[in-house]
Scaffold this motif. Structure first.
Motif, mmCIF file in Angstrom:
data_model
loop_
_atom_site.group_PDB
_atom_site.id
_atom_site.type_symbol
_atom_site.label_atom_id
_atom_site.label_comp_id
_atom_site.label_asym_id
_atom_site.label_seq_id
_atom_site.Cartn_x
_atom_site.Cartn_y
_atom_site.Cartn_z
ATOM 1 N N GLU A 44 -16.056 3.299 4.386
ATOM 2 C CA GLU A 44 -15.952 2.897 2.988
ATOM 3 C C GLU A 44 -15.082 3.912 2.274
ATOM 4 O O GLU A 44 -14.856 5.014 2.779
ATOM 5 C CB GLU A 44 -17.331 2.813 2.339
ATOM 6 N N PRO A 90 -20.481 5.209 6.056
ATOM 7 C CA PRO A 90 -21.696 5.053 5.249
ATOM 8 C C PRO A 90 -22.985 5.373 5.999
ATOM 9 O O PRO A 90 -24.000 5.695 5.390
ATOM 10 C CB PRO A 90 -21.660 3.588 4.816
ATOM 11 N N SER A 94 -23.433 9.548 2.106
ATOM 12 C CA SER A 94 -23.734 8.633 1.003
ATOM 13 C C SER A 94 -22.982 9.108 -0.246
ATOM 14 O O SER A 94 -22.515 10.248 -0.318
ATOM 15 C CB SER A 94 -25.239 8.592 0.736
ATOM 16 N N LEU A 95 -22.895 8.241 -1.231
ATOM 17 C CA LEU A 95 -22.207 8.605 -2.466
ATOM 18 C C LEU A 95 -22.877 9.782 -3.180
ATOM 19 O O LEU A 95 -22.189 10.703 -3.616
ATOM 20 C CB LEU A 95 -22.106 7.395 -3.392
#
Length: 151
Positions: A44, A90, A94-95
């Protein structure tokens, strides 16, 4: 006059008819070559606006430090636009973890990490996407042609 071995063929066909579904499934799985997306891990991408950096050297140092974070495939920091771009896996990063890593290395994110998007209000397929993905994985697993593909 029918051939003499016709009853023998009928008996053989009935004796081995249990294998017909398995042969059909193997034919279905091996009909086409495996798709290349099965051979790579999913990635991502995200882009965030940073507070102004000290200069190009600081941007380059930050990019090198952020690229070593677990799960990050690539990282780029632009000193001209003060943006950081991540390409990450991902399953490994993680963000929120990336957001904390930016702060840990001395930069400040101006835009907050995006919240998870709500489900769209349009009609969707009645078959859950997980079922289709599972069927695709089963087909890839039974595909014998994948052993002869170099990726």
């Amino acid at each position: 006059m029918p051939p003499k071995n016709l009853p023998t063929l009928r008996i053989r066909f009935l004796r081995y008819s249990w294998a017909l579904p398995f042969v059909a499934i193997l034919l279905w799985a091996n009909w086409e070559a495996p798709e290349m997306h099965h051979f790579v891990r999913p990635v991502e991408m995200t882009v965030w606006q940073l507070a102004p950096l000290a200069g190009p050297a600081a941007a380059q140092a930050l990019a090198i430090q952020l690229a070593t974070e677990p799960g990050v495939s690539a990282c780029s920091v632009s000193p001209r636009t003060n943006c950081v771009a991540f390409v990450y896996h991902p399953g490994e990063a993680s963000l929120p973890a990336l957001y904390q890593a930016v702060g840990r290395h001395g930069a400040r994110v101006i835009t907050n990490p995006p919240a998870p998007a709500a489900a769209p209000a349009v009609r969707q397929c009645p078959v859950p996407a997980g079922y289709i993905a599972l069927l695709d994985q089963v087909r890839f697993t039974l595909n014998l042609r994948r052993f002869f593909v170099s990726a």
